[in-house]
Design a protein around this motif. Sequence first.
Motif, PDB file in Angstrom:
ATOM      1  N   TYR A 231       0.825  -1.205   0.000  1.00 54.18           N
ATOM      2  CA  TYR A 231       0.000   0.000   0.000  1.00 54.18           C
ATOM      3  C   TYR A 231       0.863   1.261   0.000  1.00 54.18           C
ATOM      4  CZ  TYR A 231      -3.001   3.753   1.615  1.00 54.18           C
ATOM      5  OH  TYR A 231      -3.644   4.955   1.732  1.00 54.18           O
ATOM      6  N   ALA A 235       1.103   4.243  -2.737  1.00 53.31           N
ATOM      7  CA  ALA A 235       0.817   5.627  -2.340  1.00 53.31           C
ATOM      8  C   ALA A 235       2.011   6.554  -2.543  1.00 53.31           C
ATOM      9  CB  ALA A 235       0.384   5.667  -0.875  1.00 53.31           C
ATOM     10  N   TRP A 261       0.008  14.368   5.456  1.00 53.11           N
ATOM     11  CA  TRP A 261       0.070  13.522   4.255  1.00 53.11           C
ATOM     12  C   TRP A 261      -0.706  12.223   4.469  1.00 53.11           C
ATOM     13  CZ3 TRP A 261       2.047   8.614   3.180  1.00 53.11           C
ATOM     14  CH2 TRP A 261       2.117   8.275   1.816  1.00 53.11           C
ATOM     15  N   PHE A 262      -0.393  11.529   5.558  1.00 53.63           N
ATOM     16  CA  PHE A 262      -1.113  10.283   5.863  1.00 53.63           C
ATOM     17  C   PHE A 262      -2.371  10.671   6.644  1.00 53.63           C
ATOM     18  CE2 PHE A 262      -1.987   6.179   7.865  1.00 53.63           C
ATOM     19  CZ  PHE A 262      -1.826   5.344   6.778  1.00 53.63           C
ATOM     20  N   ARG A 266      -6.117   8.641   3.468  1.00 54.65           N
ATOM     21  CA  ARG A 266      -5.109   7.591   3.264  1.00 54.65           C
ATOM     22  C   ARG A 266      -5.224   6.512   4.349  1.00 54.65           C
ATOM     23  NH1 ARG A 266      -1.617  11.778   0.891  1.00 54.65           N
ATOM     24  NH2 ARG A 266      -1.146  11.091  -1.232  1.00 54.65           N
ATOM     25  N   THR A 267      -5.617   6.919   5.554  1.00 55.60           N
ATOM     26  CA  THR A 267      -5.848   5.933   6.610  1.00 55.60           C
ATOM     27  C   THR A 267      -6.983   5.002   6.223  1.00 55.60           C
ATOM     28  OG1 THR A 267      -5.075   7.467   8.315  1.00 55.60           O
ATOM     29  CG2 THR A 267      -6.479   5.644   9.029  1.00 55.60           C
ATOM     30  N   ARG A 269      -8.093   4.360   3.255  1.00 49.69           N
ATOM     31  CA  ARG A 269      -7.683   3.535   2.107  1.00 49.69           C
ATOM     32  C   ARG A 269      -6.788   2.382   2.545  1.00 49.69           C
ATOM     33  NH1 ARG A 269      -6.408   8.440  -2.240  1.00 49.69           N
ATOM     34  NH2 ARG A 269      -8.544   8.632  -3.033  1.00 49.69           N
TER      35      ARG A 269
END
Length: 319
Positions: A231, A235, A261-262, A266-267, A269
Motif C-alpha cells: 500500500y 501511495a 500527508w497520511f 489515506r488511513t 484507504r
Amino acid sequence: MDVVTAGMHQPHLPLVGLARKIGFDLALPLLDFAGPAPILVALDADTLVQPDYLSALVEHFLSTSAGGAVLAFRHQTGQTPQESQAIRCYELFLRAYVLGLSRAGSPYAFHSIGSAMACTAAAYVGMGGMNTRMAAEDFYFLQHLKKTSGIASVTGTLVHPSARSSHRVPFGTGKSISRLLADGERAVLFYQAECFAILKDWLALVAHRLDTCGQNIQHQAEAISPELGKYLHQAGFAAAWEKLRKNSRDQAALLTAFHSWFDGLRTLRLIHHLSDTILLRKSREESLPPLLEWAGLEQLCDPDRQLALLRTLQASDSC
C-alpha cells in the motif's frame, strides 16, 4: 457571539456540500469578527438537538484553541423495529471504526457526521470554505479542518441524527440503512481488529524513525505487514517522505507534516486495502467482540450493550 446554523432538508438536493457552502458563505458578510469568534454550525432539518445545544457550542469555543469541533451523537430510533435494528448496526459500524483509529493512535479518530460538526468562521475562511461534494462532504470538511485549525470534541450535549433510509447519495447513513433494510445485517460488514493493529504499528514506526530515510521506513513497514508495504509503495510514501523531510524545520514539524500527508483518507484507504486482501471484513458478531478486547474494553456480544459502551466512551473522549 454570533452562531449561524446551516440546516437543510435534503431529499432532492444534488450536492449536499453545496447546500452547506451556500448557507455558510451567505452568513460570512453578516458576522461580527470584532468580538468573540462567530460560530458556523452544520445541522440537517431532521436532526434533533437538546436544549443546551447552542450554549454548549458557545462554551466550547470559548475554551479551546481548535477551530473545528465535532459533537457527541446518538441516532434516533427508527420508525419500525427493522429500521431501529438497521440504525443500531450502522452506528456500531461507525463507532467501531473510530474506536480502532483511536486505539491505533490516529489523529483522525473522530466521527464525520454532517449534522454534528461546527467551526469558527475564521477557521472556515482559513480552510477555504466548504467543498461541494455530493457525498462525504463532511468527511473531507473535517479532515481539512483538522489539518488547518484542529478538531476538538464538544461535551455536555448530544445531537440526534435521523435514522432515515435514502438513495440520494452513493454511500453514507441513508444508503447504508437502505441496504440493511433490504439485505439484513450482512449488508454492513466490520473491519477486523488486526487492521487497526497494523495501523498502530505503522504510526508508531514513523514516530520513532523520524531521522530515517523513506526507503528504510518502507522496508521496516513491510516487516509489519507485506500488504502495508504494498500500500505504501502504491501511495508513493518513500518519495513523499523525502519531500516532507526536506521541507520540515525539525522532527516535530516532520511528524505534523506526515500526519497531514497520511491523513484520514489515506488511513481509510489503508484499512480498505487490508480488508480487501488479507483481513476480509466480517459480521458484527464475528468482528466487534475481538475489536473491543483488543481495545482493552469488555468483550461484549450483545449489540445493545456494545452500543451503550461505545456511546459512553466516545461521548467522553476528546480529539
